[in-house]
Design a protein around this motif. Structure first.
Motif, PDB file in Angstrom:
ATOM      1  N   SER A 127       0.841  -1.210   0.000  1.00  0.00           N
ATOM      2  CA  SER A 127       0.000   0.000   0.000  1.00  0.00           C
ATOM      3  C   SER A 127       0.874   1.258   0.000  1.00  0.00           C
ATOM      4  O   SER A 127       0.524   2.264  -0.620  1.00  0.00           O
ATOM      5  CB  SER A 127      -0.999  -0.007   1.155  1.00  0.00           C
ATOM      6  N   GLU A 128       2.053   1.167   0.663  1.00  0.00           N
ATOM      7  CA  GLU A 128       2.998   2.300   0.633  1.00  0.00           C
ATOM      8  C   GLU A 128       3.520   2.526  -0.789  1.00  0.00           C
ATOM      9  O   GLU A 128       3.561   3.666  -1.280  1.00  0.00           O
ATOM     10  CB  GLU A 128       4.173   2.038   1.576  1.00  0.00           C
ATOM     11  N   GLN A 130       2.118   1.594  -3.528  1.00  0.00           N
ATOM     12  CA  GLN A 130       0.998   2.086  -4.361  1.00  0.00           C
ATOM     13  C   GLN A 130       0.812   3.595  -4.132  1.00  0.00           C
ATOM     14  O   GLN A 130       0.592   4.356  -5.082  1.00  0.00           O
ATOM     15  CB  GLN A 130      -0.284   1.324  -4.010  1.00  0.00           C
ATOM     16  N   ALA A 131       0.942   3.973  -2.848  1.00  0.00           N
ATOM     17  CA  ALA A 131       0.774   5.395  -2.502  1.00  0.00           C
ATOM     18  C   ALA A 131       1.879   6.236  -3.166  1.00  0.00           C
ATOM     19  O   ALA A 131       1.589   7.298  -3.730  1.00  0.00           O
ATOM     20  CB  ALA A 131       0.811   5.566  -0.989  1.00  0.00           C
ATOM     21  N   GLN A 134       1.281   6.442  -6.834  1.00  0.00           N
ATOM     22  CA  GLN A 134       0.151   7.346  -7.060  1.00  0.00           C
ATOM     23  C   GLN A 134       0.616   8.806  -6.937  1.00  0.00           C
ATOM     24  O   GLN A 134       0.300   9.642  -7.792  1.00  0.00           O
ATOM     25  CB  GLN A 134      -0.949   7.044  -6.021  1.00  0.00           C
TER      26      GLN A 134
END
Ligand SMILES: [Zn+2]
Length: 423
Positions: A127-128, A130-131, A134
């Motif tokens: 998720s990091e 992906q962040a 992004q």
């Protein structure tokens, strides 16, 4: 009911009259047979003793049967106990196997837990990533948008504001560089994210494998647990059976004890009857052998041999006589023992003479005993023949004399006989 009562009453009256007539007849008969009464009483006593003997014999038989049953039950119990031990052993092995499976389950579970933790960490990393991806993408878009909005520094304005072809080429190269840089940043972030995704997929695959393993182990475990439960049930069943068999053995033991007590009581009663009996046949005591045999090779009582110096406590007297010489009862009485004891008395007979007096005749020839237990004998009656059976080294009569169970010198029975020393 009323109809039936009347004839019954009538019959009763007739019966009483008959009884009266019978009683009168009995009194007359008694008066006639009065002289025979004493002998009748004697035989009545013998019958009572016989009854006691047969009761003792049947009690012995019952005790021996109970003893056989007890033996059989004990054998059964032993078999059950052995099965029980085997069942317990099997259960213990199954328990050990179950414990091994439990250990495997625990190990697998701890591995799964480790994977769960790693997966959680990797999910956070994903998720990091992906962040970050992004954010980089958003920064890139923002830059493009702000360049567009500024007008002159937009790609197009950069290109179209070129002064000449060389400047255009320079500007194009610069735009390419900027775009390449942005692309490289985004590519690196995509690659990083993909790596995390791959890691996560690998971890999930490993965990799935372990989950499958654990499911298999759970099946094995439940199968093993049911085997253990079966073994336990068998063991419990055998334990119950053993308990029941033990109770039966105890019951037989109690029965044997009861029979033995009853037998002892009857034997005591018989001994009492024999002791109380008063035999009147003959007067005094008659010598059990022809009177020419009065040389004694062993005396009664404690004695140290004058030559060998050997100490010996003799229970009777030893009278040598040729084999086959008749042995006779010293007085009338009842035979209380007539038996063969190969290691001691040999062929021997014990007679109770009443008033607590008994005599014993030992070492007679094999198979020559002429009386059996319970027989009434008269003075001088032949009991058997001189021999050397049992613990004996030559033909002789071993004679014993007891008063109320205490041994006495048998010579006391024959005050008129002169014994000679043959020791
Ligand atoms: Zn002897």
């Amino acid at each position: 009911m009323k109809k039936g009562n009347t004839p019954q009453k009538k019959r009763k009256r007739v019966d009483w009259r008959r009884v009266f007539v019978c009683l009168l007849a009995l009194v007359m008969v008694l008066a006639l047979v009065l002289p025979l009464l004493s002998s009748a009483l004697l035989s009545a006593r013998a019958v009572t003793q016989d009854e006691l003997r047969s009761q003792i014999a049947s009690l012995k038989g019952a005790a021996s049967e109970a003893s056989d049953r007890k033996k059989e039950l004990q054998d059964q119990l032993k078999a059950i106990e052995s099965d029980k031990a085997k069942a317990l052993q099997r259960k213990e092995i199954l328990d050990q196997q179950l414990a091994a499976i439990d250990a495997q389950v625990a190990n697998t579970e701890s591995q799964i837990n480790t994977y769960v933790e790693l997966i959680a960490q990797e999910e956070i990393a994903l998720s990091e990533a992906q962040a970050r991806e992004q954010a980089a993408y958003e920064r890139f878009c923002q830059r493009v948008r702000s360049m567009e909005e500024a007008g002159e520094i937009s790609y197009w304005s950069v290109l179209f504001s070129a002064s000449d072809f060389s400047d255009l080429l320079d500007r194009l190269a610069m735009v390419d560089m900027i775009m390449e840089y942005d692309n490289a940043v985004v590519d690196a972030l995509v690659a990083a994210r993909q790596e995390v995704e791959e890691n996560l997929a690998a971890l999930n695959a490993s965990k799935a494998e372990l989950d499958e393993q654990k499911a298999q182990l759970d099946i094995q475990r439940s199968e093993q647990a049911s085997k253990v439960a079966e073994a336990q049930a068998l063991f419990d069943e055998l334990k119950t059976q053993a308990g029941a068999a033990e109770a039966l053995v105890e019951a037989e033991e109690a029965e044997i004890k009861r029979l033995e007590r009853e037998q002892a009581a009857k034997e005591k009663a018989l001994a009492q009857k024999i002791a109380e009996a008063n035999f009147t046949t003959g007067s005094g005591y008659a010598y059990p052998l022809p009177v020419s045999y009065t040389r004694l090779t062993s005396y009664f009582g404690p004695r140290t041999h004058p030559i060998s110096g050997k100490y010996h406590n003799h229970t009777g007297i030893d009278i040598p006589a040729p084999g086959g010489t008749p042995v006779t009862a010293v007085q009338g009485g009842i035979v209380i023992t007539s038996a063969y004891a190969p290691k001691s008395y040999g062929e021997y007979v014990v007679i109770a003479h009443g008033n607590g007096v008994t005599t014993l005749y030992a070492h007679m020839q094999r198979g020559t005993r002429t009386v059996k237990e319970g027989d009434t004998v008269s003075q001088g009656q032949v009991l058997g023949k001189v021999g050397t059976t049992g613990s004996s080294t030559g033909n002789h009569l071993h004679l014993e004399y007891k008063v109320n169970g205490v041994r006495q010198d048998p010579r006391l029975l024959f005050p008129g006989v002169t014994f000679t020393d043959g020791t």
